[in-house]
Design a protein around this motif. Structure first.
Motif, PDB file in Angstrom:
ATOM      1  N   ALA A 161      82.392 -97.228-107.093  1.00 41.07           N
ATOM      2  CA  ALA A 161      83.212 -97.816-106.033  1.00 41.07           C
ATOM      3  C   ALA A 161      84.296 -98.709-106.626  1.00 41.07           C
ATOM      4  O   ALA A 161      85.448 -98.707-106.154  1.00 41.07           O
ATOM      5  CB  ALA A 161      82.333 -98.617-105.073  1.00 41.07           C
ATOM      6  N   SER A 165      88.311 -98.172-106.227  1.00 40.48           N
ATOM      7  CA  SER A 165      89.133 -99.269-105.720  1.00 40.48           C
ATOM      8  C   SER A 165      90.286 -99.586-106.658  1.00 40.48           C
ATOM      9  O   SER A 165      91.367-100.019-106.224  1.00 40.48           O
ATOM     10  CB  SER A 165      88.280-100.531-105.514  1.00 40.48           C
ATOM     11  OG  SER A 165      87.312-100.332-104.518  1.00 40.48           O
ATOM     12  N   LEU A 191      77.604 -93.819-100.820  1.00 43.77           N
ATOM     13  CA  LEU A 191      79.066 -93.869-100.873  1.00 43.77           C
ATOM     14  C   LEU A 191      79.712 -92.918 -99.872  1.00 43.77           C
ATOM     15  O   LEU A 191      79.326 -91.751 -99.772  1.00 43.77           O
ATOM     16  CB  LEU A 191      79.550 -93.491-102.275  1.00 43.77           C
ATOM     17  CG  LEU A 191      79.290 -94.487-103.402  1.00 43.77           C
ATOM     18  CD1 LEU A 191      79.453 -93.805-104.757  1.00 43.77           C
ATOM     19  CD2 LEU A 191      80.244 -95.675-103.297  1.00 43.77           C
ATOM     20  N   LYS A 192      80.683 -93.431 -99.143  1.00 44.16           N
ATOM     21  CA  LYS A 192      81.688 -92.576 -98.522  1.00 44.16           C
ATOM     22  C   LYS A 192      82.912 -92.687 -99.403  1.00 44.16           C
ATOM     23  O   LYS A 192      83.331 -93.788 -99.761  1.00 44.16           O
ATOM     24  CB  LYS A 192      81.999 -93.037 -97.095  1.00 44.16           C
ATOM     25  CG  LYS A 192      81.022 -92.542 -96.058  1.00 44.16           C
ATOM     26  CD  LYS A 192      81.534 -92.789 -94.651  1.00 44.16           C
ATOM     27  CE  LYS A 192      80.581 -92.196 -93.615  1.00 44.16           C
ATOM     28  NZ  LYS A 192      81.067 -92.444 -92.227  1.00 44.16           N
ATOM     29  N   THR A 193      83.474 -91.563 -99.772  1.00 45.24           N
ATOM     30  CA  THR A 193      84.489 -91.584-100.806  1.00 45.24           C
ATOM     31  C   THR A 193      85.764 -90.866-100.393  1.00 45.24           C
ATOM     32  O   THR A 193      85.705 -89.811 -99.769  1.00 45.24           O
ATOM     33  CB  THR A 193      83.933 -90.955-102.102  1.00 45.24           C
ATOM     34  OG1 THR A 193      84.967 -90.888-103.085  1.00 45.24           O
ATOM     35  CG2 THR A 193      83.387 -89.550-101.854  1.00 45.24           C
ATOM     36  N   ASN A 293      88.295 -89.988 -95.735  1.00 48.10           N
ATOM     37  CA  ASN A 293      87.436 -91.170 -95.627  1.00 48.10           C
ATOM     38  C   ASN A 293      88.005 -92.333 -96.406  1.00 48.10           C
ATOM     39  O   ASN A 293      88.612 -92.149 -97.480  1.00 48.10           O
ATOM     40  CB  ASN A 293      86.034 -90.876 -96.177  1.00 48.10           C
ATOM     41  CG  ASN A 293      85.214 -89.988 -95.273  1.00 48.10           C
ATOM     42  OD1 ASN A 293      85.378 -90.006 -94.058  1.00 48.10           O
ATOM     43  ND2 ASN A 293      84.312 -89.207 -95.860  1.00 48.10           N
ATOM     44  N   GLU A 296      83.595 -96.573 -98.677  1.00 41.31           N
ATOM     45  CA  GLU A 296      82.524 -97.407 -98.139  1.00 41.31           C
ATOM     46  C   GLU A 296      81.339 -97.375 -99.099  1.00 41.31           C
ATOM     47  O   GLU A 296      80.939 -96.305 -99.556  1.00 41.31           O
ATOM     48  CB  GLU A 296      82.069 -96.914 -96.760  1.00 41.31           C
ATOM     49  CG  GLU A 296      83.113 -97.033 -95.670  1.00 41.31           C
ATOM     50  CD  GLU A 296      82.597 -96.556 -94.330  1.00 41.31           C
ATOM     51  OE1 GLU A 296      81.350 -96.578 -94.129  1.00 41.31           O
ATOM     52  OE2 GLU A 296      83.415 -96.151 -93.483  1.00 41.31           O
ATOM     53  N   ASN A 298      77.363 -98.628 -99.426  1.00 39.86           N
ATOM     54  CA  ASN A 298      76.151 -99.186 -98.837  1.00 39.86           C
ATOM     55  C   ASN A 298      74.997 -98.858 -99.757  1.00 39.86           C
ATOM     56  O   ASN A 298      74.378 -97.804 -99.665  1.00 39.86           O
ATOM     57  CB  ASN A 298      75.902 -98.611 -97.439  1.00 39.86           C
ATOM     58  CG  ASN A 298      74.750 -99.297 -96.741  1.00 39.86           C
ATOM     59  OD1 ASN A 298      73.946 -99.975 -97.373  1.00 39.86           O
ATOM     60  ND2 ASN A 298      74.657 -99.115 -95.441  1.00 39.86           N
TER      61      ASN A 298
END
Length: 436
Positions: A161, A165, A191-193, A293, A296, A298
């Motif tokens: 992530a 970023s 992960l949403k990527t 997407n 995100e 989590n």
């Protein structure tokens, strides 16, 4: 006396160093070669020589004499530092190493295999990579595949992530093959990527002519540059080097101990085929496109989840043990449509009463769990056991770890387990999936 102490004393006695060319005399046999280092867990009392033929041999120190022929240098890991120029016209790909043979380099003088943990090492070992992208290469950890732990999934997800970023256009993860499908599932849930995340490995180490490391790595970079913004596994699709397959991270499984085409999509078809460095996407697969997407993360998980395989004669003690020892959830790999002996049903009821979700999967792998067909299955449902539908047992285990990280409520976990989070469920079972 340990091997290390034996070896150190032997080497000191004869004034030798690792890398020296030496002659070893043992009874009526003489060997000449380069003295190699040994791993800490090697058998006691042996020296290892690299012969001129290229083969390595072990020689027992007992009743052995040695003499120095020529001083040498201890083999160094890697190729040395050098700058790799960035091309502004190319995409930026992160390569994250967790261990495994795919990211290794070979010292051809000794045959030693070392992890390639710098961009310079990796590119020099695989110079074709420069044709495809710019690279940010890092070592996250260096472990054997069997030593993977859920806490490492979390660390990997956070690192990936962070890379995305910071502008990575795609991520390739070098991973040992034995537990790669667990990690692929974990990253799929965490992960949403907006970019591709590709796991790859090697069945054959890069010191072997039959190694699949180079092709798997390069094809993974091709996939990381593609429009498929999902977590996938890229590995050989055949025994030769003709093509690789791209498998969905929640539908893939290692199916053979040593074949190079060991990874298969279960209850699904591969997302794509990569041949001659071109990616051909399965027209029946509706993939998530790059940029659709937002990123995100989590990564909350519960590590205390049990994984139990049913077998003839299994007793309720297996379930009771996990309940008594504070496990937060259980995955049961049942037979056929999702069956276990009736003797376990009272223990399942106790688990439900103590807010411990139990998820049923099947040892058959292909097809779907259906506990409504036979009376035993209906009794299992009545005891509170939750269907794993058509997920592999490994994906079910990973998903339950993740679901319990989101909630400790039985009913909420049940809802999460039956929600399609990362393509872990197939809409229907197809005979094509089984035959292929």
């Amino acid at each position: 006396m340990t091997y290390k102490e034996n070896a150190e004393k032997f080497i000191e006695t004869y004034g030798l160093s690792i890398g020296d060319k030496i002659q070893v005399n043992k009874e009526d046999i003489t060997y000449t070669g380069i003295l190699l280092d040994r791993p800490e867990d090697a058998d006691d009392g042996y020296l290892v020589l690299k012969l001129s033929s290229g083969y390595n041999i072990g020689v027992a120190i007992e009743n052995t004499a040695a003499e120095l022929i020529e001083k040498g240098e201890k083999p160094k890991i890697g190729f040395g530092k050098s700058e790799i120029p960035a091309d502004p016209k190319k995409q930026n790909i992160s390569i994250v190493s967790t261990g495994g043979t795919v990211s290794s380099v070979i010292d051809y003088r000794t045959g030693a295999v070392h992890p390639a943990f710098t961009a310079s090492d990796l590119v020099k070992a695989n110079p074709e990579l420069l044709d495809y992208a710019n690279y940010n290469v890092k070592a996250l950890y260096n472990i054997l595949s069997e030593d993977m732990k859920p806490e490492y999934w979390v660390k990997a997800a956070r690192e990936i992530a962070n890379d995305i970023s910071n502008g990575s256009d795609g991520v390739v993860i070098a991973h040992g093959t034995d537990t790669m499908h667990y990690t692929a599932a974990a990253l799929s849930f965490m992960l949403k990527t907006p970019v591709p995340i590709i796991l790859t490995g090697a069945q054959r180490s890069s010191d072997r002519p039959s190694s699949d490391a180079n092709i798997n790595l390069i094809d993974s970079v091709v996939a990381a540059k593609s429009d498929i913004a999902e977590v996938c596994v890229c590995m050989h699709g055949s025994l030769n080097d003709k093509y690789t397959y791209l498998h969905k991270g929640t539908k893939v499984r290692k199916m053979h101990t040593s074949r190079r085409d060991t990874f298969r999509s279960i209850n699904a078809q591969p997302i794509a085929k990569i041949e001659n460095k071109k990616i051909n996407i399965n027209p029946d697969y509706a993939y998530t496109k790059r940029g659709v997407n937002g990123l995100e993360l989590n990564a909350n998980i519960e590590e205390k989840v049990g994984f139990i395989k049913s077998f003839p004669g299994i007793s309720s003690d297996y379930i009771e043990y996990h309940i008594d020892n504070g496990y937060k959830g259980l995955v049961v790999e049942g037979t056929g449509l999702g069956h276990v002996p009736n003797d376990l049903i009272d223990s399942f009821k106790r688990a439900r009463d103590e807010n411990i979700p139990v998820i049923m999967t099947s040892q058959c792998l292909y097809g779907r769990v259906n506990m409504n067909v036979y009376s035993t299955g209906r009794n299992i449902i009545d005891s509170g056991v939750i269907s794993g539908v058509d997920m592999t047992p490994e994906t079910t285990y990973v998903k339950l770890c993740w679901a319990l990280g989101q909630s400790d409520s039985y009913n909420e976990v049940k809802e999460i387990m039956h929600e399609d989070i990362a393509g872990e469920f197939s809409e229907k079972s197809s005979i094509k999936d089984f035959l292929n």
